[in-house]
Write a protein that holds these residues in place. Sequence first.
Motif, short mmCIF file in Angstrom:
data_model
loop_
_atom_site.label_atom_id
_atom_site.label_comp_id
_atom_site.label_asym_id
_atom_site.label_seq_id
_atom_site.Cartn_x
_atom_site.Cartn_y
_atom_site.Cartn_z
N LEU A 11 -0.90 15.21 82.52
CA LEU A 11 -1.39 14.17 83.42
C LEU A 11 -0.37 13.06 83.65
O LEU A 11 -0.55 12.23 84.53
CB LEU A 11 -2.70 13.57 82.88
CG LEU A 11 -3.95 14.40 83.14
CD1 LEU A 11 -5.14 13.79 82.44
CD2 LEU A 11 -4.22 14.52 84.63
N ALA A 43 1.14 13.68 87.59
CA ALA A 43 0.03 14.14 88.41
C ALA A 43 0.50 14.86 89.66
O ALA A 43 -0.18 15.76 90.17
CB ALA A 43 -0.86 12.96 88.79
N LYS A 65 -1.23 18.41 90.49
CA LYS A 65 -2.19 18.51 91.59
C LYS A 65 -2.30 19.91 92.18
O LYS A 65 -3.42 20.42 92.37
CB LYS A 65 -1.87 17.50 92.67
CG LYS A 65 -2.90 17.50 93.81
CD LYS A 65 -2.59 16.47 94.88
CE LYS A 65 -3.60 16.55 96.02
NZ LYS A 65 -3.31 15.54 97.07
N VAL A 103 -6.85 13.04 89.99
CA VAL A 103 -5.56 13.64 90.38
C VAL A 103 -5.63 14.14 91.82
O VAL A 103 -4.71 13.92 92.61
CB VAL A 103 -5.19 14.80 89.43
CG1 VAL A 103 -4.02 15.60 90.00
CG2 VAL A 103 -4.83 14.27 88.05
N HIS A 148 -0.78 7.40 87.99
CA HIS A 148 -0.91 7.75 86.57
C HIS A 148 -1.56 6.61 85.80
O HIS A 148 -2.43 6.85 84.95
CB HIS A 148 0.46 8.06 85.99
CG HIS A 148 0.46 8.19 84.50
ND1 HIS A 148 -0.31 9.12 83.84
CD2 HIS A 148 1.12 7.48 83.53
CE1 HIS A 148 -0.11 9.00 82.53
NE2 HIS A 148 0.73 8.02 82.33
N ILE A 169 -5.32 6.63 86.44
CA ILE A 169 -5.97 7.77 85.77
C ILE A 169 -6.06 7.53 84.27
O ILE A 169 -7.11 7.73 83.65
CB ILE A 169 -5.19 9.07 86.05
CG1 ILE A 169 -5.23 9.40 87.55
CG2 ILE A 169 -5.77 10.23 85.24
CD1 ILE A 169 -4.31 10.53 87.95
#
Length: 214
Positions: free
Chosen positions: A105, A108, A112, A178, A184, A187
């Motif tokens: 992550l 991202a 994706k 995402v 980032h 998230i």
Amino acid sequence: MSGKPGLRERKKQQTRLAISQVATRMFIERGFDEVTVAEVAEAAQVSVNTVFNYFAAKEELFFDQAEEVEDAPSRVVRERRAGESAVDALHRRFQEMLKDKRWPLSDATRLKPFLATIEASPALKARGRLILERTEQRLAQTLIEETGAPPDDPTARAVAAMVIGLQRILIQEAQARVLRDETHASIRAALSRLGDRGFELLRSGVGDYCKRGA
């Protein structure tokens, strides 16, 4: 003995990884349901039989690290520190992952297309649910072994179900953000809030269950 795999085993691992990488690239480019195993074999320059020697099903070509994923919570519990409960260990590991720059992550943009491929395929989404079910079953068994409980212990099953339930909503939250192209930082902050609250609630209900002695 060093415990390192021998030459033959390393070659098998390399072949397996090479096939999976070719397959994943094709699935992302064209869609999982639009690519056949025969096409993967041809692109990887191996036979169809060779593909199935390494992968029992087409979905395994995409989720090639499913075994490691399914064992991850159990491994954290088995390796918990002195004085640490199962929930404490899992919470600590979750926080460590959020800070780890190697965590998928953390990039991202690269993640994706992988997630979008899953979202577009009912077969891959079903396999994702199966992986979580297996993770839960494995964790319940680990909790039984670590606490010395009987095989039908309801506490281990209940705790495992709650832990994997939290993991499920964290995965769903991460995937959604995402795919929305969130940053980032955004998230990570959202997952941190959700995860910390989830583990807090787990701890209030489970307490020091499966705590390792000092």
